[in-house]
Design an enzyme around this catalytic site. Structure first.
Site, PDB file in Angstrom:
ATOM      1  N   LYS A 161     -45.956  49.973   4.357  1.00  0.00           N
ATOM      2  CA  LYS A 161     -44.759  50.058   5.205  1.00  0.00           C
ATOM      3  C   LYS A 161     -43.642  50.649   4.366  1.00  0.00           C
ATOM      4  O   LYS A 161     -43.340  50.150   3.286  1.00  0.00           O
ATOM      5  CB  LYS A 161     -44.420  48.655   5.705  1.00  0.00           C
ATOM      6  CG  LYS A 161     -42.996  48.431   6.161  1.00  0.00           C
ATOM      7  CD  LYS A 161     -42.861  47.086   6.875  1.00  0.00           C
ATOM      8  CE  LYS A 161     -41.554  46.385   6.528  1.00  0.00           C
ATOM      9  NZ  LYS A 161     -41.428  45.063   7.191  1.00  0.00           N
ATOM     10  N   GLU A 214     -40.522  49.900  13.007  1.00  0.00           N
ATOM     11  CA  GLU A 214     -39.980  48.551  13.143  1.00  0.00           C
ATOM     12  C   GLU A 214     -38.456  48.618  13.248  1.00  0.00           C
ATOM     13  O   GLU A 214     -37.792  49.277  12.438  1.00  0.00           O
ATOM     14  CB  GLU A 214     -40.409  47.765  11.894  1.00  0.00           C
ATOM     15  CG  GLU A 214     -40.152  46.287  11.917  1.00  0.00           C
ATOM     16  CD  GLU A 214     -40.678  45.633  10.627  1.00  0.00           C
ATOM     17  OE1 GLU A 214     -41.597  46.198   9.975  1.00  0.00           O
ATOM     18  OE2 GLU A 214     -40.159  44.580  10.251  1.00  0.00           O
TER      19      GLU A 214
END
Ligand code: OSB
Ligand code: MG
Length: 369
Positions: A161, A214
Site C-alpha cells: 500500500k 483508500e
C-alpha cells in the site's frame, strides 16, 4: 470480575524509519497503554491515536482526560463490569471511540484470559494465519520508494500500500507498477488529501490496476465519495469515514465504498469492529484490518479480528521488524507472507517487562480500588 486497578502507561517507541503520510511524518510511536487488573486476570489495550489530532480528531492527552473524568468512573461504577456491557455504560458520552475502545478491549482481554479463551476464538476466527500487507510511507525520491518496496517484497509481504498525496500519486504508483509488474497486489491510501475537484486527476490512477484507493476525500464526505465512485474504475475503500457499523451500512447504501478498512480503535473496539464485519459480509463487501503502527499488544488483537471469515483482503498488520527494533511483546515474524494468529488466552501475547520499562515515558493510575 472486579476491577482492582486501571493504569495508564505512556510509551514511546522509535520507528525503524520515519513514516510519512499526507497527515505528516512520524519518527516514533508515542501513545499509551491501558492495563486493567481484575480479581481474575489482567488485560491490556493500546490507544490507537497519536499525540495530535491529525489522523483522527482524538489525541492522547484528550483521551486521557476523557478516560479519567468520564469513562473510567462509568465502568468502575458497574456492579459486574464485562466487555459486553461497556459500550452501553459509556453511551452517554458522545464520540471518543478510541478512548472507549481502550476500556472495552482491556476488559475483554482480561475476561478472555480469565476463561483461558483466545480472543480470536471469542470473536469467531476461522483461520490461524492472516496475510500481511505493508503500508509504505511517502519517500523523498522514487528511487528510495523502489528500494523500500523491493525490500518488503523480498521479505514476503503479499500486498503493498502506497501512501499518496497531491504531488506524490501518479508518478510513484506508475514507478512501482512498472518496476514490479502486473502481479503485484498494489493499492493507495490518500488519508483524505483530495477533493472532488480532483476526480479527473484521480481517474488517471485507473490505469495502474490498483486493488483499491483508500479514503481519497474528507472523512465527512460520504456523498463526495459516492460521486467519485461514479467516475473511478478503482474501487474506493473507506478508512477514516467509518466509525461504526451504521456508518458502514450508510456508506454501502450510498455507493460511497466497495471495500471497508476496519480499525478496531477508530470504531470503539473489537465488538463494533465485528459488527462492521457482519454488516459488510451481509452486503458482499470485503473488509481488511487496518493498523495504527501498533506495538505487539494492539497487533495481537488485530490479528484475532483479521482471522474472521470476511477479512478476505491482506491487512495492514506487518511483522514487528517493519515498525520497531524492539517490540513490547515477543516479536511477530513473517511466515510465508502471513502472521500467525496468537492462540493463547486473551490476546495470546505477554508484555515483556524489560522492553516495556525501556519504552515507558510515564505511568499513572486512573483508578485504584
Ligand atoms: O491510514 O491506514 C492509515 C498509520 C497511522 C495512521 C493512519 C494509517 C496508518 C497506516 C499504518 O497506514 C498501517 C500499519 O499499522 O501498518
Ligand atoms: Mg488509511
Amino acid at each position: 470480575m472486579k476491577i482492582e486497578l486501571i493504569e495508564l502507561v505512556e510509551v514511546r517507541l522509535p520507528l525503524v524509519r520515519p513514516f510519512r503520510t499526507s497527515c505528516g511524518t512520524d519518527t516514533a510511536r508515542h501513545t499509551f497503554l491501558l492495563r486493567v487488573v481484575t480479581d481474575a486476570a489482567e488485560g491490556w489495550a493500546e490507544f490507537g491515536g497519536d499525540p495530535g489530532p491529525v489522523y483522527s480528531p482524538e489525541f492522547a492527552a484528550g483521551a486521557e482526560r476523557v478516560l479519567l473524568d468520564h469513562l473510567v468512573p462509568r465502568v468502575t461504577a458497574l456492579h459486574r463490569p464485562s466487555a459486553a456491557r461497556i459500550a452501553e455504560a459509556l453511551s452517554p458520552v458522545k464520540g471518543h471511540h478510541m478512548a472507549k475502545a481502550l476500556l472495552e478491549t482491556a476488559i475483554l482481554d482480561a475476561e478472555c484470559r480469565a476463561h483461558a479463551m483466545p480472543l480470536a476464538a471469542y470473536l469467531g476466527a476461522v483461520r490461524d494465519r492472516v496475510p500481511a500487507g505493508v503500508s509504505v510511507g511517502i519517500t523523498d525520491t522514487i528511487a528510495d520508494l523502489l528500494t523500500s518496496v523491493s525490500g518488503y517484497l523480498e521479505e514476503g509481504y503479499v500486498r503493498i500500500k502506497l501512501k499518496i498525496e497531491p504531488g506524490w500519486d501518479l508518478e510513484p504508483v506508475r514507478a512501482v507498477r512498472h518496476e514490479f509488474g502486473d502481479g503485484l497486489v498494489l493499492q493507495a491510501d490518500a488519508n483524505t488529501a483530495y477533493s472532488l475537484a480532483d476526480a479527473e486527476h484521480l481517474r488517471r490512477l485507473d490505469a495502474f490496476g490498483l486493488v483499491q484507493i483508500e479514503q481519497p476525500l474528507d472523512e465527512d464526505d460520504l456523498r463526495g465519495h459516492a460521486e467519485l465512485a461514479k467516475v473511478l474504475r478503482t474501487p474506493i475503500c473507506l478508512d477514516e469515514s467509518i466509525r461504526s457499523a451504521r456508518d458502514a451500512a450508510t456508506a454501502i447504501a450510498l455507493g460511497a465504498c466497495r471495500i471497508v478498512n476496519v480499525k478496531p480503535s477508530r470504531v470503539g473496539g473489537y465488538l463494533e469492529a465485528r459488527r462492521i464485519h457482519d454488516v459488510c459480509a451481509a452486503h458482499g463487501i470485503p473488509v481488511w484490518c487496518g493498523g495504527m503502527l501498533e506495538t505487539g499488544i494492539g497487533r495481537a488483537q488485530n490479528l484475532a479480528l483479521a482471522a474472521l471469515p470476511g477479512f478476505v483482503l491482506p491487512n495492514d498488520i506487518s511483522a514487528s521488524s517493519r515498525y520497531y527494533a524492539e517490540d513490547l511483546t515477543e516479536p511477530f515474524e513473517l511466515d510465508d507472507g502471513c502472521l500467525r494468529v496468537p492462540d493463547g488466552p486473551g490476546s495470546g501475547v505477554t508484555v515483556l517487562p524489560a522492553a516495556l520499562r525501556r519504552h515507558t515515558v510515564s505511568t499513572r493510575a486512573l483508578y485504584a480500588r
